[in-house]
Design an enzyme around this catalytic site. Structure first.
Site, PDB file in Angstrom:
ATOM      1  N   ALA A   1      22.813 -34.010 -34.000  1.00  0.00           N
ATOM      2  CA  ALA A   1      23.754 -33.435 -33.537  1.00  0.00           C
ATOM      3  C   ALA A   1      23.713 -31.874 -33.231  1.00  0.00           C
ATOM      4  O   ALA A   1      24.399 -31.268 -33.017  1.00  0.00           O
ATOM      5  CB  ALA A   1      25.012 -33.893 -34.174  1.00  0.00           C
TER       6      ALA A   1
ATOM      7  N   LEU B   1      22.948 -29.961 -35.501  1.00  0.00           N
ATOM      8  CA  LEU B   1      23.457 -29.221 -37.044  1.00  0.00           C
ATOM      9  C   LEU B   1      22.601 -29.150 -37.825  1.00  0.00           C
ATOM     10  O   LEU B   1      22.863 -28.951 -39.073  1.00  0.00           O
ATOM     11  CB  LEU B   1      24.803 -29.647 -37.211  1.00  0.00           C
ATOM     12  CG  LEU B   1      25.793 -30.038 -36.225  1.00  0.00           C
ATOM     13  CD1 LEU B   1      27.050 -30.691 -36.742  1.00  0.00           C
ATOM     14  CD2 LEU B   1      26.211 -28.455 -35.819  1.00  0.00           C
TER      15      LEU B   1
ATOM     16  N   ASP C   1      16.360 -22.841 -39.028  1.00  0.00           N
ATOM     17  CA  ASP C   1      17.155 -23.762 -39.550  1.00  0.00           C
ATOM     18  C   ASP C   1      17.111 -23.653 -41.000  1.00  0.00           C
ATOM     19  O   ASP C   1      17.758 -24.149 -41.873  1.00  0.00           O
ATOM     20  CB  ASP C   1      16.695 -25.156 -39.042  1.00  0.00           C
ATOM     21  CG  ASP C   1      17.067 -25.383 -37.598  1.00  0.00           C
ATOM     22  OD1 ASP C   1      17.904 -24.548 -37.056  1.00  0.00           O
ATOM     23  OD2 ASP C   1      16.700 -26.260 -36.935  1.00  0.00           O
TER      24      ASP C   1
HETATM   25  P1  ADP Z   1      19.247 -32.664 -35.950  1.00  0.00           P
HETATM   26  O1  ADP Z   1      18.242 -31.761 -36.962  1.00  0.00           O
HETATM   27  O2  ADP Z   1      19.583 -31.610 -35.124  1.00  0.00           O
HETATM   28  O3  ADP Z   1      20.092 -33.262 -36.854  1.00  0.00           O
HETATM   29  P2  ADP Z   1      16.538 -33.640 -35.357  1.00  0.00           P
HETATM   30  O4  ADP Z   1      16.091 -34.689 -34.563  1.00  0.00           O
HETATM   31  O5  ADP Z   1      15.892 -32.351 -35.771  1.00  0.00           O
HETATM   32  O6  ADP Z   1      18.197 -33.444 -35.117  1.00  0.00           O
HETATM   33  O7  ADP Z   1      16.491 -34.595 -36.772  1.00  0.00           O
HETATM   34  C1  ADP Z   1      17.131 -35.733 -37.170  1.00  0.00           C
HETATM   35  C2  ADP Z   1      16.180 -36.752 -37.672  1.00  0.00           C
HETATM   36  O8  ADP Z   1      16.037 -36.089 -39.104  1.00  0.00           O
HETATM   37  C3  ADP Z   1      16.542 -38.120 -37.785  1.00  0.00           C
HETATM   38  O9  ADP Z   1      16.218 -38.856 -36.532  1.00  0.00           O
HETATM   39  C4  ADP Z   1      15.869 -38.481 -38.910  1.00  0.00           C
HETATM   40  O10 ADP Z   1      14.479 -38.972 -38.869  1.00  0.00           O
HETATM   41  C5  ADP Z   1      15.939 -37.450 -39.801  1.00  0.00           C
HETATM   42  N1  ADP Z   1      17.090 -37.269 -40.890  1.00  0.00           N
HETATM   43  C6  ADP Z   1      18.136 -36.487 -41.019  1.00  0.00           C
HETATM   44  N2  ADP Z   1      18.953 -36.881 -41.843  1.00  0.00           N
HETATM   45  C7  ADP Z   1      18.879 -38.033 -42.560  1.00  0.00           C
HETATM   46  C8  ADP Z   1      19.175 -38.761 -43.351  1.00  0.00           C
HETATM   47  N3  ADP Z   1      20.260 -38.448 -44.077  1.00  0.00           N
HETATM   48  N4  ADP Z   1      18.573 -40.245 -43.476  1.00  0.00           N
HETATM   49  C9  ADP Z   1      17.424 -40.207 -42.932  1.00  0.00           C
HETATM   50  N5  ADP Z   1      16.766 -39.484 -41.945  1.00  0.00           N
HETATM   51  C10 ADP Z   1      17.548 -38.412 -41.725  1.00  0.00           C
HETATM   52 MG    MG Z   2      16.504 -30.538 -36.398  1.00  0.00          MG
END
Ligand code: ADP
Ligand code: MG
Length: 395
Positions: A136, A138, A185
């Site tokens: 999202a 965030l 970040d």
């Molecule tokens: P953002 O950092 O904006 O949320 P990103 O695409 O950079 O979006 O990161 C999202 C990715 O990080 C997810 O697709 C997953 O691979 C990983 N991720 C983040 N939080 C979790 C979680 N709680 N459990 C598993 N994977 C996670």
């Molecule tokens: Mg990210």
């Protein structure tokens, strides 16, 4: 929960207990400790970090909570409450960029990055659960990396400082997970403190805590998650980064941070048409960070509003990383009484922040939801951003 209440994150103690129980169910014994690292919103200073520039993020109350226990057999066993239910088992000695796919590459990348620095770390059992919305804008990825880095720092007695932990986490995301993000970040997730925004110099990693008292000024900061998934791993982000580097080269400066506002006009006249708008965004954005810090320092957070909206226009028109959903959220929020609004994070979707007087919060939320429905967009999710603490041990 009322229409615009702060979502409860239950507090560190409850989160640590819940993750401790989850850890025992998955790994069969108790964790040695539990760590938490937050997601973030960036108030202002977007796409400036990889130009050695300035940013002003703040940590969210939403965190990734991670229980950990060392192993002596060299295995890394990973489990996420947001995963597919399975435990991912990896050999620490075999970790290499490209060898791990899916979400496990973020925590595994941190272990790899620590070992790349020559630090004596081995295996561990990890279990995590997160209240940071994933994908999202965030920064759930930084929350996951920084929780892992903080846990390994504690488990293996590394005593790395905040910027070092952030660099390890960024190295993991860049070189192991394959996402070419800057350092903002991870610095936010590690270094923020409750009640303040973090003024970050991305070149030196110097930080300054800037008190950000929303409540005392009758303000709220809403986060409107457009639910449009961005994908920073795709080529657009890398292309923008490369464009900035090319422009700095043509202008003969080490990075766009070194271009003064006073020299912008002359610089724009020298640049090819595809690069000039990128440079204009970065230089004016760095200037907006300075103005935002001045406003907060002067005890006038309401003055952030105009800077947010100007920052959004720059991202939309010059940097071209907004999308119809983020543009509509900004427009509807401002029309309904927000002092200012902008997309936050890398763009191409993700979330919008809106600075609103308390009395207008409900109207702003309704206006954005209504505008999305009228446009045929999925309903946005709404959170409230409260300046919160960075990565920490919670049990
Ligand atoms: P953002 O950092 O904006 O949320 P990103 O695409 O950079 O979006 O990161 C999202 C990715 O990080 C997810 O697709 C997953 O691979 C990983 N991720 C983040 N939080 C979790 C979680 N709680 N459990 C598993 N994977 C996670
Ligand atoms: Mg990210």
């Amino acid at each position: 929960m009322s229409a615009d209440a702060v979502p409860s994150t239950g507090g560190d103690e409850a989160a640590a207990a819940a993750v401790g129980r989850g850890f025992e169910e998955v790994h069969g014994r108790a964790p040695e400790g539990v760590w938490a690292a937050p997601g973030r919103v960036n108030l202002i200073g977007e796409h400036t970090d990889y130009n050695d520039g300035f940013a002003l993020p703040m940590a969210l109350p939403q965190t990734t909570v991670l229980g950990a226990r060392r192993r002596t057999d060299g295995l890394l066993r990973l489990h996420s409450a947001q995963g597919d239910g399975r435990v991912t088992e990896l050999r620490v000695a075999g970790l290499a960029p490209g060898a791990v796919t899916g979400w496990a590459r973020y925590p595994a990348g941190v272990v790899w990055a620590l070992r790349e620095r020559g630090l004596p770390v081995g295996g561990a059992d990890l279990h995590l659960d997160s209240s940071v919305p994933v994908g999202a804008g965030l920064s759930s990825s930084a929350a996951l990396e920084c929780a892992t880095a903080a846990a390994y720092d504690g488990l293996y007695g590394l005593r790395l400082d905040g910027p070092e932990l952030a660099r390890v986490a960024q190295h993991a995301e860049n070189a192991f997970a394959g996402v070419p993000c800057g350092i903002m970040d991870q610095m936010a997730s590690v270094c923020c403190v409750e009640g303040s925004a973090l003024r970050l110099d991305s070149r030196t990693l110097d930080v300054r805590q800037v008190p950000f008292d929303l409540t005392g000024h009758g303000l709220r900061l809403l986060v409107l998650d457009t639910r449009v998934q961005h994908d920073l791993a795709d080529g657009a982000y890398a292309a923008l980064r490369a464009g900035c580097e090319r422009a700095a080269g043509l202008l003969g400066v080490p990075a766009l941070r070194d271009l003064a506002t006073a020299d912008l006009c002359a610089a724009l006249a020298e640049l090819p048409r595809d690069l000039a708008p990128l440079v204009r965004h970065v230089v004016t954005e760095n200037d907006r960070v300075g103005r935002a810090v001045d406003a907060l320092t002067a005890g006038a957070p309401e003055a952030l509003g105009a800077l947010l909206t100007a920052g959004h226009a720059s991202l939309r028109d010059d940097y071209r990383v907004s999308c119809p959903e983020t543009d509509l959220a900004v427009e509807a929020a401002v029309a309904a009484g927000a002092l200012g609004a902008r997309m936050t994070g890398g763009g191409f979707g993700g979330s919008v922040i809106a600075l609103v007087p308390v009395d207008s919060a409900r109207a702003v939320r309704r206006a954005v939801t209504g505008a999305f429905a009228a446009a045929g967009f999925a309903a946005p999710a709404v959170l409230e951003a409260v300046p919160s603490a960075g990565a920490r041990r919670i049990a």
